[in-house]
Design a protein around this motif. Structure first.
Motif, PDB file in Angstrom:
ATOM      1  N   PHE A  44      11.956   5.642  19.689  1.00 31.45           N
ATOM      2  CA  PHE A  44      11.694   4.751  21.180  1.00 31.45           C
ATOM      3  C   PHE A  44      12.456   3.879  21.466  1.00 31.45           C
ATOM      4  CE2 PHE A  44       8.540   6.683  18.706  1.00 31.45           C
ATOM      5  CZ  PHE A  44       7.093   7.531  19.729  1.00 31.45           C
ATOM      6  N   ASP A  45      12.611   2.717  21.990  1.00 25.82           N
ATOM      7  CA  ASP A  45      13.024   2.031  22.335  1.00 25.82           C
ATOM      8  C   ASP A  45      13.439   0.849  21.334  1.00 25.82           C
ATOM      9  OD1 ASP A  45      12.952   2.689  24.876  1.00 25.82           O
ATOM     10  OD2 ASP A  45      11.118   1.886  25.515  1.00 25.82           O
ATOM     11  N   PHE A  46      12.574   1.195  19.688  1.00 30.91           N
ATOM     12  CA  PHE A  46      13.042  -0.189  19.046  1.00 30.91           C
ATOM     13  C   PHE A  46      13.509   0.948  17.672  1.00 30.91           C
ATOM     14  CE2 PHE A  46       9.409   0.808  16.429  1.00 30.91           C
ATOM     15  CZ  PHE A  46       8.589   1.960  16.398  1.00 30.91           C
ATOM     16  N   ASP A  47      14.146   0.579  16.645  1.00 27.99           N
ATOM     17  CA  ASP A  47      15.032   0.848  15.328  1.00 27.99           C
ATOM     18  C   ASP A  47      14.441   0.044  14.884  1.00 27.99           C
ATOM     19  OD1 ASP A  47      16.713   2.380  13.744  1.00 27.99           O
ATOM     20  OD2 ASP A  47      18.305   1.645  14.365  1.00 27.99           O
ATOM     21  N   GLY A  48      13.643   1.321  13.445  1.00 29.93           N
ATOM     22  CA  GLY A  48      12.691   0.392  12.173  1.00 29.93           C
ATOM     23  C   GLY A  48      11.720   0.670  11.959  1.00 29.93           C
ATOM     24  N   ILE A  49      11.170   0.583  11.117  1.00 36.04           N
ATOM     25  CA  ILE A  49       9.622   1.611  10.401  1.00 36.04           C
ATOM     26  C   ILE A  49       8.315   0.340  10.699  1.00 36.04           C
ATOM     27  CG2 ILE A  49       8.712   1.851   7.678  1.00 36.04           C
ATOM     28  CD1 ILE A  49      11.680   0.923   6.925  1.00 36.04           C
ATOM     29  N   LEU A  50       7.234   1.676  11.380  1.00 39.75           N
ATOM     30  CA  LEU A  50       6.302   0.897  11.565  1.00 39.75           C
ATOM     31  C   LEU A  50       5.201   0.836  10.902  1.00 39.75           C
ATOM     32  CD1 LEU A  50       4.821  -0.336  14.178  1.00 39.75           C
ATOM     33  CD2 LEU A  50       4.079   2.876  14.729  1.00 39.75           C
ATOM     34  N   LEU A  51       4.381   0.028  10.248  1.00 44.32           N
ATOM     35  CA  LEU A  51       3.672  -0.445   9.390  1.00 44.32           C
ATOM     36  C   LEU A  51       2.559  -0.490   9.990  1.00 44.32           C
ATOM     37  CD1 LEU A  51       3.284  -0.170   5.805  1.00 44.32           C
ATOM     38  CD2 LEU A  51       3.328  -2.597   6.301  1.00 44.32           C
ATOM     39  N   SER A  52       1.044   0.197   9.426  1.00 43.57           N
ATOM     40  CA  SER A  52       0.347  -0.088  10.056  1.00 43.57           C
ATOM     41  C   SER A  52      -0.749   0.007   9.427  1.00 43.57           C
ATOM     42  CB  SER A  52      -0.635   1.611  11.210  1.00 43.57           C
ATOM     43  OG  SER A  52      -2.170   1.010  11.167  1.00 43.57           O
ATOM     44  N   THR A  53      -1.788  -1.557   9.047  1.00 45.42           N
ATOM     45  CA  THR A  53      -2.566  -1.749   7.803  1.00 45.42           C
ATOM     46  C   THR A  53      -3.843  -1.792   8.706  1.00 45.42           C
ATOM     47  OG1 THR A  53      -2.341  -3.686   8.849  1.00 45.42           O
ATOM     48  CG2 THR A  53      -0.938  -3.396   7.078  1.00 45.42           C
ATOM     49  N   ARG A  54      -4.698  -1.293   7.427  1.00 47.33           N
ATOM     50  CA  ARG A  54      -5.939  -1.504   7.631  1.00 47.33           C
ATOM     51  C   ARG A  54      -6.740  -2.460   6.463  1.00 47.33           C
ATOM     52  NH1 ARG A  54     -10.411   1.764   6.216  1.00 47.33           N
ATOM     53  NH2 ARG A  54      -9.420   3.570   5.407  1.00 47.33           N
ATOM     54  N   ASP A  55      -7.498  -3.210   6.637  1.00 47.67           N
ATOM     55  CA  ASP A  55      -8.034  -4.267   5.730  1.00 47.67           C
ATOM     56  C   ASP A  55      -9.084  -3.202   5.077  1.00 47.67           C
ATOM     57  OD1 ASP A  55      -8.822  -6.103   3.683  1.00 47.67           O
ATOM     58  OD2 ASP A  55      -9.549  -7.592   4.899  1.00 47.67           O
ATOM     59  N   VAL A  56      -8.703  -2.944   3.438  1.00 49.35           N
ATOM     60  CA  VAL A  56     -10.289  -1.997   2.401  1.00 49.35           C
ATOM     61  C   VAL A  56     -10.701  -3.147   1.803  1.00 49.35           C
ATOM     62  CG1 VAL A  56      -8.842   0.117   3.409  1.00 49.35           C
ATOM     63  CG2 VAL A  56      -7.910  -1.412   1.463  1.00 49.35           C
ATOM     64  N   THR A  57     -10.249  -4.285   1.547  1.00 46.57           N
ATOM     65  CA  THR A  57     -10.761  -5.540   1.079  1.00 46.57           C
ATOM     66  C   THR A  57     -11.560  -5.329  -0.029  1.00 46.57           C
ATOM     67  OG1 THR A  57      -9.068  -6.800   1.387  1.00 46.57           O
ATOM     68  CG2 THR A  57     -10.953  -7.656   0.078  1.00 46.57           C
ATOM     69  N   ARG A  58     -12.802  -4.710   1.494  1.00 45.10           N
ATOM     70  CA  ARG A  58     -14.775  -4.781   0.664  1.00 45.10           C
ATOM     71  C   ARG A  58     -14.719  -3.036  -0.357  1.00 45.10           C
ATOM     72  NH1 ARG A  58     -19.021  -6.796   5.121  1.00 45.10           N
ATOM     73  NH2 ARG A  58     -17.528  -8.526   4.128  1.00 45.10           N
ATOM     74  N   HIS A  59     -14.020  -2.485   1.258  1.00 42.74           N
ATOM     75  CA  HIS A  59     -14.310  -1.202   0.166  1.00 42.74           C
ATOM     76  C   HIS A  59     -13.567  -1.011  -1.273  1.00 42.74           C
ATOM     77  CE1 HIS A  59     -13.803   3.321   0.378  1.00 42.74           C
ATOM     78  NE2 HIS A  59     -12.108   3.250   0.124  1.00 42.74           N
TER      79      HIS A  59
END
Length: 742
Positions: free
Chosen positions: A114-129
């Motif tokens: 893409f137009d950037f060079d790096g690691i894409l990190l997507s998060t989801r809060d699963v504290t309650r789970h």
């Protein structure tokens, strides 16, 4: 130190829709450099972790992770760079307030894509789970722990009854391993034969109704021992309602059953104790009491057998059976128990008597003290026994032995009550023995009061009472009554020549001959020293004379006494009611006077001639007055000195009784002493003389005179069994030494 990298902004990706994507995401998005430096973070970071984006940019991602997760997270990022694949991970991310939140991350490296060079990190809060998962895991562990270590047993069975699951508690009870039970044994395999039958019935009900509740059964451990369980089960059905399995809960109720058994035994023993105490109150004889107690022990107590053995005082020290109840089948007769310290005396019963201590055999099969009797006991169903010593006032008098059909039948509480029963029984036995002795003594006293101790014939008192009653009956019926008096001549001379003992044997032989010629209705009595009397109901002068002739006839044969042939001479006098007297004393007196007349005339028999000078009114009055004179102390003693001719000194005195009548003056001894001998007053007169002489002796001792007193006593007193005791009592009461009385 924060690594220097190019920080990206959302404006950089305006053309490809990146801004819209990250602003709509419920969790935050990061872009990391190859080395994990945060180049970009979406605004949602503030909502999820409390940080502003600027507070994270340029800092390493792992810096915000829990120390336990940072190493793994770095490995995941490197994997993402090396493979270009999406890597999923869950990490603990530090909130700005210092707490930790659980994040599920998806990371992928995009280089030149893409137009950037790096690691894409997507998060989801699963504290309650994650917390829910932890709670569920903990709950599962807790459930497993509760199942395995619950205070009750759990197991599941399939449709065939085979155990498919079992908890550790039940395995511990049964002493099996899980491998030995699961898939190998059925529930019924772990039960006694009786409980297997109960289980089969209960299992059918479980399949039919889906549940059973609180069924008592006996389970068997691996070593064969038995314990009690309370079983409840619930059925598991398939979609068509068919039984496919069941879940079973078991409670160990061994202690409860033991307590129930102990309480039942205790109540039973209390009832036995109460019932035996009632028998103690009602019993009149010892044998009756012992049989009743043994019967109560067996019938109310439910024991197999009970018996009482008494300690004999023979050389072998035998234990003699006095009572037995229950299933004996000859056991006691063949046991040959003693209380000596030998093999046959070291069993429970013999030891209890010898030592005075309770002996309990809780299991006869293994008790070493029962080896001699074990086979016979087990054959009769005895499994436990208790021997309770019966402790008398001065010694152990026996033992109460009880046998039970089950082992361990006598616990501490039951033993305590049975010991109380044994103590009560021993007390009752001694009480009954005392009562029996008292009755024998009373009977003996009564016998002595109405019978002559030498001959066993009726005495003067009984004869006069019977005669008076017979005279009243004769008067009412209008018929006559005859009375004979028989006197042995020269009795004092016979005593002097033969000796008192031989002369007494002669009197007893005379009595036997008289009994042989008596008609059935006649009463024979000894009314004085050498005088016998015969009462002939409905007799008359002819029957009296006929009996007198028979008496005289049998007296012609000599008597064999002490190897001597002795001839005797008797004289018989007769009197008839009502002509010769209307009172028993008068009739007897007149028959005695008639015998004296026969002696004087040299005849064997004489008939009373009615009133004579010998029984003048003065004489009859004197009889009553003499009795009152003795009671009122109107007599006096005069003392005639006895002189030692060698020294001319007074060696003693002889007491001579005198009667100073308040109205008649001095009455000569020759008049009232024979009267006393003929009327039975000689006995109280003799004791009066002895007592008065001892009083005088005491007075002389106190004044310094040392003079013994001689007292004449009639021969009848020497044959009186009470005479020696009465004289001893009078001596003791006077305080005078026996050497002062002759």
């Amino acid at each position: 130190m924060v690594e220097s990298v190019d920080v990206m902004t959302s404006e950089t990706y305006r053309g490809n829709g990146f801004r819209a994507l990250i602003e709509l995401s419920p969790d935050f998005v990061m872009v990391l450099s190859r080395t994990g430096i945060i180049r970009y973070v979406s605004p949602a970071i503030a909502r999820v972790a409390g940080f502003a984006p600027d507070e994270l940019l340029g800092r390493r991602f792992t810096e915000f992770l829990h120390p336990g997760d940072s190493g793994r997270a770095g490995d995941d990022l490197r994997q993402s760079v090396d493979t270009g694949e999406v890597v999923q991970s869950t990490v603990q991310f530090r909130h700005k307030d210092g707490s930790w939140i659980s994040l599920e991350t998806l990371s992928r490296a995009y280089f030149e894509a893409f137009d950037f060079d790096g690691i894409l990190l997507s998060t989801r809060d699963v504290t309650r789970h994650v917390e829910w998962e932890r709670v569920l895991r903990d709950s599962a562990r807790e459930t497993d722990d509760l199942y395995e270590n619950a205070p009750c047993g759990y197991h599941s069975v399939d449709a065939s009854g085979t155990i498919t699951r079992i908890n550790s508690t039940e395995l511990k009870w049964l002493q099996y391993t899980r491998e030995e039970v699961v898939g190998r044994l059925k529930s019924s395999d772990l039960l006694t034969a009786d409980s297997q039958r109960a289980y089969a019935s209960a299992f059918s009900l479980l399949k039919k109704y889906g549940r059973i509740r609180d069924v008592e059964m006996e389970a068997v451990r691996k070593d064969g021992s038995i314990f009690n369980v309370l079983v409840s089960a619930t059925a598991v059905l398939d979609g068509d309602g068919r039984f496919i399995a069941s879940r079973t809960t078991l409670f160990d109720i061994t202690e409860r059953k033991r307590a129930e058994t102990a309480l039942r035994r205790l109540n039973r023993t209390l009832l036995v104790l109460s019932s035996c105490n009632q028998e103690l109150v009602r019993a009149e004889e010892q044998a009756q009491l012992l049989n009743a107690v043994c019967r109560v022990v067996v019938e109310i107590g439910g024991y197999r057998m009970a018996w009482v053995g008494l300690a004999e005082q023979d050389e072998r020290k035998t234990v003699g059976p006095a009572a037995v109840s229950g299933f004996d089948d000859g056991y006691i007769d063949t046991a040959e128990i003693t209380w000596s310290d030998c093999e046959s005396g070291r069993g429970p019963t013999g030891t209890a008597i010898r030592t005075g201590a309770i002996q309990v055999a809780q299991d006869i099969v293994v008790d070493p003290n029962m080896s001699r009797w074990r086979a016979a006991a087990v054959k009769r169903g005895y499994r436990a026994s208790i021997a309770l010593p019966l402790k008398g006032h001065s010694r152990v008098i026996g033992a109460l032995s009880i046998y039970a059909s089950e082992p361990e039948a006598f616990d501490a509480a039951e033993t305590k009550l049975l010991r109380e029963l044994a103590d009560d029984l021993a007390f009752g036995m001694e009480t009954l023995e005392t009562r029996s002795e008292n009755r024998r003594a009373e009977a003996e006293v009564k016998h002595l009061a109405f019978f002559d101790p030498l001959t066993g014939l009726a005495n003067r008192l009984q004869f006069l009472e019977r005669a008076q009653k017979a005279m009243a009956e004769a008067d009412s019926a209008g018929h006559s009554l005859a009375l004979l008096a028989l006197h042995l001549s020269h009795h004092p001379e016979l005593q002097a020549g033969l000796g008192v003992r031989t002369a007494d044997e002669l009197l007893k032989g005379l009595a036997r001959r008289l009994e042989d010629v008596m008609q059935e209705s006649a009463l024979l009595a000894r009314v004085a020293d050498a005088t016998f009397a015969v009462l002939i109901p409905a007799g008359n002068a002819e029957t009296a004379q006929a009996l007198a002739r028979r008496i005289l006839g049998v007296m012609r044969e000599p008597f064999d006494v002490g190897g001597l042939s002795v001839d005797i001479q008797v004289y018989v006098g007769g009197a008839v009611f009502p002509g010769d007297g209307a009172d028993a004393d008068v009739l007897l007196l007149r028959s005695q006077l008639a015998a004296s007349e026969a002696l004087a005339a040299g005849e064997g028999y004489a008939r009373s001639k009615g009133r004579s000078d010998a029984e003048s009114p003065r004489r009859l009055v004197l009889v009553g007055e003499l009795r009152r004179a003795i009671e009122a102390d109107q007599l006096i003693l005069q003392y005639q000195p006895k002189i030692d001719m060698r020294g001319g000194r007074v060696a003693g005195v002889e007491a001579l009784v005198r009667w100073q009548h308040p109205e008649r003056g001095t009455i000569p001894p020759g008049e009232f002493i024979p009267l006393a001998e003929q009327t039975g007053l000689v006995k109280p007169l003799t004791y009066w003389v002895i007592n008065s002489a001892l009083s005088q002796a005491r007075a002389w001792v106190q004044s310094g005179l040392d003079i013994p007193i001689a007292v004449n006593v009639p021969a009848a007193s020497l044959r009186d069994p009470d005479f020696l005791g009465r004289v001893s009592d009078l001596l003791e009461a006077s305080g005078v030494g026996p050497d002062r009385l002759q």
